[in-house]
Design an enzyme around this catalytic site. Structure first.
Site, short mmCIF file in Angstrom:
data_model
loop_
_atom_site.label_atom_id
_atom_site.label_comp_id
_atom_site.label_asym_id
_atom_site.label_seq_id
_atom_site.Cartn_x
_atom_site.Cartn_y
_atom_site.Cartn_z
N GLY A 20 -30.26 -96.03 30.79
CA GLY A 20 -29.67 -94.73 30.46
C GLY A 20 -28.23 -94.54 30.91
N SER A 21 -27.46 -95.65 30.97
CA SER A 21 -26.05 -95.46 31.36
C SER A 21 -25.28 -94.70 30.27
CB SER A 21 -25.37 -96.80 31.68
OG SER A 21 -25.14 -97.53 30.51
N ASN A 22 -25.62 -94.95 29.02
CA ASN A 22 -24.98 -94.17 27.94
C ASN A 22 -25.39 -92.71 28.02
OD1 ASN A 22 -23.29 -95.73 25.89
ND2 ASN A 22 -25.02 -97.11 26.20
N MET A 95 -35.81 -98.43 22.16
CA MET A 95 -36.33 -99.70 21.67
C MET A 95 -37.43 -99.57 20.61
SD MET A 95 -34.37 -101.71 23.17
CE MET A 95 -35.04 -103.35 23.00
N ILE A 97 -38.41 -98.40 16.56
CA ILE A 97 -37.78 -98.19 15.25
C ILE A 97 -38.35 -96.91 14.64
CG2 ILE A 97 -37.62 -99.11 12.90
CD1 ILE A 97 -37.36 -101.88 14.20
N ASN A 112 -26.65 -94.19 16.36
CA ASN A 112 -27.10 -95.20 17.32
C ASN A 112 -25.90 -95.98 17.86
OD1 ASN A 112 -28.93 -97.02 18.69
ND2 ASN A 112 -28.57 -98.51 17.04
N HIS A 114 -24.83 -99.74 19.21
CA HIS A 114 -25.33 -101.11 19.15
C HIS A 114 -24.30 -102.07 19.77
CE1 HIS A 114 -27.74 -104.40 17.65
NE2 HIS A 114 -26.62 -104.98 17.24
N GLU A 179 -18.73 -99.08 25.35
CA GLU A 179 -19.73 -98.19 24.73
C GLU A 179 -19.53 -96.77 25.25
OE1 GLU A 179 -23.83 -99.42 24.93
OE2 GLU A 179 -23.34 -101.48 24.47
#
Ligand code: GRF
Length: 194
Positions: A20-22, A95, A97, A112, A114, A179
């Site tokens: 969860g760094s983002n 993780m 879909i 998202n 990536h 990111e």
């Protein structure tokens, strides 16, 4: 259509599965005075995701989704998104879909991040594959989510040089740093069109 007037903010749900760094970075941005968005909900499929701690720390609602039955999982997700008036979903290391059905219901409102220069290296182990192919550059991309994996329209992309003495760990670190730069910028771009 979300019309932002005065102090109104866009409600975002962030989906995670791990560190969860983002997420943490998006929370920090949301807390800035001029921010146009707030993180209203954190969804994780993994009860042990470290990122869930940020929900407690910043008093943000969280839901852990049990994916044993896929249809039930997605029904719960939709219910939570509606209940919390979510305008935009940001996947950040999620993780699982999402089904075409759920994506359709939230068309143009799921993005998202990536860790590759899409359309290259969709899926997992992006840096490993880039290095194996002796790529000169790696990078990260924020894109809209459509029903094909990592294939939606690109919003922002950042290119990063791979040097001879780089290894996977170094590259991961460099990319993650970028990111954290591009995800808030992508959100600013996207919310104008919601
Ligand atoms: C990031 O590299 C992101 O690009 C990918 O999963 C990772 C999540 O990292 N989709 P974190 O949980 O935000 O630290």
């Amino acid at each position: 259509m979300v019309k932002l007037t005065g102090n109104e903010k866009v409600n975002i749900a962030v989906f995670i599965s791990g560190t969860g760094s983002n997420l943490k970075n998006l929370i920090s941005h949301s807390l800035k005075k001029k921010s146009k968005f707030r993180i209203s909900l954190i969804i994780s499929n993994n009860p042990k995701a470290k990122g869930l701690n940020f929900a407690n720390k910043y008093k943000i609602k969280k839901t852990v989704i049990n994916y044993k039955k896929f249809d039930n999982a997605e029904k719960t997700i939709l219910k939570k998104l509606k209940k919390n008036n979510i305008d935009l979903v940001c996947l950040a290391g999620f993780m699982k879909i999402l089904s075409a059905n759920l994506i359709k219901k939230f068309n143009g409102k799921i993005i998202n991040i990536h860790p590759s220069l899409l359309p290259k290296y969709k899926g997992l182990n992006t840096h490993e594959r880039a290095m194996k192919n002796n790529e000169k550059f790696c990078g990260c991309t924020v894109h809209y989510v459509n029903s094909k994996l990592d294939s939606g329209k690109i919003i922002i992309q950042k290119k990063i040089r791979i040097f001879k003495n780089d290894n996977i760990e170094k590259i991961k670190k460099k990319v993650l740093k970028q990111e954290h730069q591009i995800y808030p910028k992508a959100i600013s771009k996207v919310i104008i069109n919601l």
